[in-house]
Design an enzyme around this catalytic site. Structure first.
Site, PDB file in Angstrom:
ATOM      1  N   LYS A 109      -8.278   5.248 -19.965  1.00  0.00           N
ATOM      2  CA  LYS A 109      -8.530   5.706 -21.329  1.00  0.00           C
ATOM      3  C   LYS A 109      -7.268   5.511 -22.191  1.00  0.00           C
ATOM      4  O   LYS A 109      -6.865   4.396 -22.420  1.00  0.00           O
ATOM      5  CB  LYS A 109      -9.020   7.156 -21.301  1.00  0.00           C
ATOM      6  CG  LYS A 109     -10.099   7.425 -20.230  1.00  0.00           C
ATOM      7  CD  LYS A 109     -11.432   6.735 -20.513  1.00  0.00           C
ATOM      8  CE  LYS A 109     -12.342   6.669 -19.303  1.00  0.00           C
ATOM      9  NZ  LYS A 109     -12.702   7.926 -18.682  1.00  0.00           N
ATOM     10  N   ASP A 140      -7.609  17.789 -15.662  1.00  0.00           N
ATOM     11  CA  ASP A 140      -7.864  16.397 -16.026  1.00  0.00           C
ATOM     12  C   ASP A 140      -7.499  16.263 -17.511  1.00  0.00           C
ATOM     13  O   ASP A 140      -8.185  16.798 -18.379  1.00  0.00           O
ATOM     14  CB  ASP A 140      -9.347  16.085 -15.777  1.00  0.00           C
ATOM     15  CG  ASP A 140      -9.715  14.636 -16.092  1.00  0.00           C
ATOM     16  OD1 ASP A 140      -9.033  14.008 -16.937  1.00  0.00           O
ATOM     17  OD2 ASP A 140     -10.702  14.138 -15.522  1.00  0.00           O
ATOM     18  N   TYR A 153     -16.580  15.640 -16.704  1.00  0.00           N
ATOM     19  CA  TYR A 153     -16.935  14.212 -16.722  1.00  0.00           C
ATOM     20  C   TYR A 153     -18.038  13.945 -15.680  1.00  0.00           C
ATOM     21  O   TYR A 153     -17.975  14.477 -14.564  1.00  0.00           O
ATOM     22  CB  TYR A 153     -15.682  13.397 -16.411  1.00  0.00           C
ATOM     23  CG  TYR A 153     -15.919  11.926 -16.263  1.00  0.00           C
ATOM     24  CD1 TYR A 153     -16.222  11.140 -17.367  1.00  0.00           C
ATOM     25  CD2 TYR A 153     -15.849  11.312 -15.021  1.00  0.00           C
ATOM     26  CE1 TYR A 153     -16.452   9.789 -17.232  1.00  0.00           C
ATOM     27  CE2 TYR A 153     -16.073   9.958 -14.879  1.00  0.00           C
ATOM     28  CZ  TYR A 153     -16.380   9.198 -15.990  1.00  0.00           C
ATOM     29  OH  TYR A 153     -16.602   7.864 -15.849  1.00  0.00           O
ATOM     30  N   ARG A 207       0.851  -1.202   0.000  1.00  0.00           N
ATOM     31  CA  ARG A 207       0.000   0.000   0.000  1.00  0.00           C
ATOM     32  C   ARG A 207       0.883   1.248   0.000  1.00  0.00           C
ATOM     33  O   ARG A 207       0.585   2.242  -0.661  1.00  0.00           O
ATOM     34  CB  ARG A 207      -0.945  -0.004   1.215  1.00  0.00           C
ATOM     35  CG  ARG A 207      -1.604   1.354   1.447  1.00  0.00           C
ATOM     36  CD  ARG A 207      -2.892   1.285   2.280  1.00  0.00           C
ATOM     37  NE  ARG A 207      -2.791   0.481   3.473  1.00  0.00           N
ATOM     38  CZ  ARG A 207      -2.113   0.822   4.579  1.00  0.00           C
ATOM     39  NH1 ARG A 207      -1.468   1.970   4.632  1.00  0.00           N
ATOM     40  NH2 ARG A 207      -2.070   0.019   5.610  1.00  0.00           N
TER      41      ARG A 207
HETATM   42  C1  LIG Z   1     -13.268   8.237 -17.378  1.00  0.00           C
HETATM   43  C2  LIG Z   1     -12.940   9.583 -16.862  1.00  0.00           C
HETATM   44  C3  LIG Z   1     -12.739   9.820 -15.495  1.00  0.00           C
HETATM   45  C4  LIG Z   1     -12.909   8.736 -14.448  1.00  0.00           C
HETATM   46  O1  LIG Z   1     -11.950   7.752 -14.558  1.00  0.00           O
HETATM   47  P1  LIG Z   1     -12.188   6.214 -14.118  1.00  0.00           P
HETATM   48  O2  LIG Z   1     -10.903   5.581 -14.483  1.00  0.00           O
HETATM   49  O3  LIG Z   1     -13.364   5.720 -14.887  1.00  0.00           O
HETATM   50  O4  LIG Z   1     -12.449   6.230 -12.655  1.00  0.00           O
HETATM   51  C5  LIG Z   1     -12.370  11.090 -15.114  1.00  0.00           C
HETATM   52  N1  LIG Z   1     -12.232  12.081 -16.003  1.00  0.00           N
HETATM   53  C6  LIG Z   1     -12.443  11.901 -17.320  1.00  0.00           C
HETATM   54  C7  LIG Z   1     -12.279  13.042 -18.260  1.00  0.00           C
HETATM   55  C8  LIG Z   1     -12.803  10.648 -17.782  1.00  0.00           C
HETATM   56  O5  LIG Z   1     -13.034  10.487 -19.080  1.00  0.00           O
END
Ligand SMILES: *Cc1c(COP(=O)(O)O)cnc(C)c1O
Length: 382
Positions: free
Chosen positions: A195, A170, A98, A46
């Site tokens: 992604k 992000d 998101y 962890r």
């Molecule tokens: C998918 C996504 C998230 C969340 O990520 P997870 O891996 O699904 O928890 C946050 N921000 C954006 C822009 C995303 O496309």
């Protein structure tokens, strides 16, 4: 070193006497210590794990930061950023976020006395007026998902720093190949590594990278205290996926541009949202801060029924939430990924109900266009 070389040039196993060329999966929860009163480099997974350490260092380098952190999901990474705030502090966020981020901001962290306000960051003067002495964090995505709106990140960094706040970007829709927010002045860059970084729809993961050492220490403290770090096997899969990031994205982006042009010239398609089209009002701003428009785009048809039918008739484009994979996907954000946005916020955001979002994969460009063509034809011919 150029980006393509940087993707594969890193020490895969520091200190390993067998010199493996691929990072071993240190599938262990704990590490034996020599002494009871002093610990070695690793003691408990962890707190730190060698597979994760290689990945975190690699990501820090790719985002031009100094420290990287990997989490069990993008949401866990975003949640960790919110832990930097205290009760009474405020977040000012762009209004096109998101869906899961909106849900976390509006339904979870408000329980801890942290207020969130949303304002359109594409109207920068108005946005700046919403910053108060309580604003400790400015949170944006660019390009946004699913409307692909581009936010002036340098300007956001300037606002944040003029008012004593942090800017968190992000960067999930771009990946470190196409955009490096830390270079534009952001304090924190984060990714849903689920992604583009992973790229194969087989891992859920999140990433934070920072430059500032004091900030890094705070994030490390939360990652360890809350136990939200990514497991060794998923770290291995991400390390593997990242090696082909440029190859994948070059191909995906080229396909996306061809599809955007095709859709823009199709008489049944109302509007195409993609900052790579020269007629897009975001084209110049995108070019000023990123190295490409990416491979996610959206379009409207004028009818929810037609949009739904296109998604269902398309064959190469699988109906899935998420984006960034080598396989193409198609979704209706209004009923899928953004269904988690509280209704009042969704109404404010003017998300067209007939919006179709596609994430373009590495299939053949002609196959993809032919597939959309038959789906649009069938969807509009009754
Ligand atoms: C998918 C996504 C998230 C969340 O990520 P997870 O891996 O699904 O928890 C946050 N921000 C954006 C822009 C995303 O496309």
């Amino acid at each position: 070193m150029k980006f393509a070389s940087r993707l594969v040039s890193f020490d895969p196993a520091p200190g390993d006497r067998f010199r493996p060329i691929s990072t071993p999966i240190y599938q262990t929860a704990t590490f034996e210590q020599e002494h009871t009163d002093s610990f070695g480099e690793y003691d408990y997974s962890r707190s730190g794990n060698p597979t994760r350490a290689v990945l975190e260092k690699h990501l820090a380098t790719l985002e031009n930061g100094t420290r990287g952190f990997c989490f069990s999901s993008g949401m866990a990474a975003i949640s960790t950023v919110t832990r930097l705030l205290r009760s009474g502090d405020e977040i000012l966020a762009d209004s096109d976020l998101y869906g899961g981020t909106c849900r976390l901001f509006s339904k979870v962290i408000d329980r801890n006395g942290i207020a969130v306000r949303y304002e359109d960051a594409r109207a920068p003067e108005q946005f700046e007026q919403q910053i108060t002495p309580l604003t400790k964090l400015i949170f944006v995505e660019s390009p946004t998902n699913p409307l692909l709106r581009v936010i002036d990140l340098r300007r956001m960094a300037h606002f944040a720093h003029a008012h004593g706040a942090l800017l968190c970007v992000d960067n999930s829709t771009m990946s470190p190949y196409l955009q490096n927010p830390l270079d534009l002045g952001a304090d924190i860059v984060l990714h849903s590594a689920t992604k583009f970084l992973c790229g194969h729809h087989d891992v859920t993961a999140g990433v934070i990278v920072v430059k500032n050492e004091a900030l890094a220490e705070q994030i490390y403290f939360v990652q360890n205290a809350e136990g939200s770090a990514l497991g060794p096997f998923d770290c291995f899969l991400l390390l593997r996926g990242i090696k082909t990031l440029k190859l994948r994205l070059d191909c995906q982006q080229q396909n996306a541009l061809a599809i955007a042009r095709y859709l823009a010239s199709h008489k049944q398609i109302k509007q195409v949202y993609y900052p790579g089209l020269s007629e897009s009002c975001d084209f110049d701003l995108q070019r000023s801060q990123a190295r490409g428009p990416g491979s996610v785009l959206s379009f409207t048809t004028g009818s929810v029924e037609i949009s739904k039918a296109i998604a269902e008739y398309a064959e190469f484009f699988h109906i899935t939430v998420s984006f960034g994979s080598v396989t193409s996907s198609i979704s209706l954000p209004g009923t899928m990924s953004h269904a988690s946005v509280p209704a009042n916020l969704l109404a404010e955001r003017n998300l067209p109900p007939d919006l179709v979002r596609i994430s373009v994969g590495i299939e053949d460009e002609e196959d993809l266009i032919a597939d959309l063509d038959q789906a649009i034809h069938r969807a509009t011919s009754h």
